[in-house]
Write a protein that holds these residues in place. Sequence first.
Motif, mmCIF file in Angstrom:
data_model
loop_
_atom_site.group_PDB
_atom_site.id
_atom_site.type_symbol
_atom_site.label_atom_id
_atom_site.label_comp_id
_atom_site.label_asym_id
_atom_site.label_seq_id
_atom_site.Cartn_x
_atom_site.Cartn_y
_atom_site.Cartn_z
ATOM 1 N N ARG A 100 -30.935 -21.722 12.560
ATOM 2 C CA ARG A 100 -29.560 -21.786 13.342
ATOM 3 C C ARG A 100 -29.001 -20.327 13.315
ATOM 4 O O ARG A 100 -28.242 -20.231 13.330
ATOM 5 C CB ARG A 100 -28.926 -22.750 12.068
ATOM 6 N N GLU A 101 -29.568 -19.815 11.627
ATOM 7 C CA GLU A 101 -28.637 -18.003 11.709
ATOM 8 C C GLU A 101 -29.848 -16.798 12.020
ATOM 9 O O GLU A 101 -28.895 -15.917 12.128
ATOM 10 C CB GLU A 101 -28.934 -18.761 9.985
ATOM 11 N N ALA A 153 -28.521 -14.764 15.090
ATOM 12 C CA ALA A 153 -27.398 -14.165 14.847
ATOM 13 C C ALA A 153 -28.043 -12.896 14.273
ATOM 14 O O ALA A 153 -27.386 -11.799 14.129
ATOM 15 C CB ALA A 153 -26.453 -14.535 13.904
ATOM 16 N N ASP A 163 -29.008 -11.082 17.085
ATOM 17 C CA ASP A 163 -28.001 -10.308 17.599
ATOM 18 C C ASP A 163 -27.647 -8.736 16.486
ATOM 19 O O ASP A 163 -26.855 -8.163 17.363
ATOM 20 C CB ASP A 163 -27.255 -11.343 17.817
ATOM 21 N N ARG A 164 -27.384 -8.993 15.257
ATOM 22 C CA ARG A 164 -26.274 -7.929 14.506
ATOM 23 C C ARG A 164 -27.292 -6.839 14.736
ATOM 24 O O ARG A 164 -27.259 -5.096 14.456
ATOM 25 C CB ARG A 164 -26.525 -8.162 12.819
ATOM 26 N N CYS A 179 -35.633 -10.936 8.179
ATOM 27 C CA CYS A 179 -34.780 -13.203 7.472
ATOM 28 C C CYS A 179 -35.585 -13.751 7.544
ATOM 29 O O CYS A 179 -34.353 -14.462 6.547
ATOM 30 C CB CYS A 179 -34.675 -14.072 9.559
#
Length: 254
Positions: free
Chosen positions: A187-188, A191, A194-195, A204
């Motif tokens: 889910r996260e 992102a 992408d950052r 992560c």
Amino acid sequence: MKNITAVILAAGRGTRLHGPNGGKPKGFLPVLGKTFISRAVDILQVSGVKDVVIVTGHEAGQFENFAATRTGVRCAYNPEFASKGAVQSFIVGLQASSGSVIMLDADIVYETRAVEAVVNAPGDSAIALSSISGLGDENLAWTVTSDRGPRRLAHISKLRSSRDGSPDSEHVGIIRMSAALSDDLRREGGAMADRNPHTLYEECLNHFLPVHPVEGVFLPELVWTEVDDEAMWQHAQENVFPRLALCDAEVGFR
């Protein structure tokens, strides 16, 4: 049969390893009559993990051809393997799986108990840890212990300066993640990628360790190695493969 999907990260170009494998991906490096990728699949399957996803990128067709010859093996292609690095492959692998996931790097070779210990660890999530190899480019691990349970992972990084205190072990490249941890990463994680497209997937994972404990399975005498460059490849042939052959013979692995 274990209700776990194995995800093998194999999308990289292996630019630091020139010559030994004729331009093939590192997953096809030879080891004891097999290749890294075929040995990994064999170890997973004898450990009870029957669903295997290979995340591909560079020379994806070679892995697809391999998967076509093996029951329970499929591929998931990372079209951004060259621009976003391993973290994107990590996300692609999670998206191609469900439930509990055991994540492995394709450029490592190890004895069978590395996977068996992680698969059978009592915690919801577990990671294989070894003594620090000193070969360079290590993924260092910091763990914490308490009287209430087993050693738990606190942090992983290639930078010793990323955390106070000295690391106590090295991340082998084999992690079992609970369904809940895998869901949060699915889910996260995108992102986060992408950052910072060049972040490592371990970064992560660090983000979620306070919420999802990961048991550290410490295997101090584990026979294993990563192969990043020609020096590591030479080390593998001279120092690791002969010991792996002995380990295989002891447990009857072929």
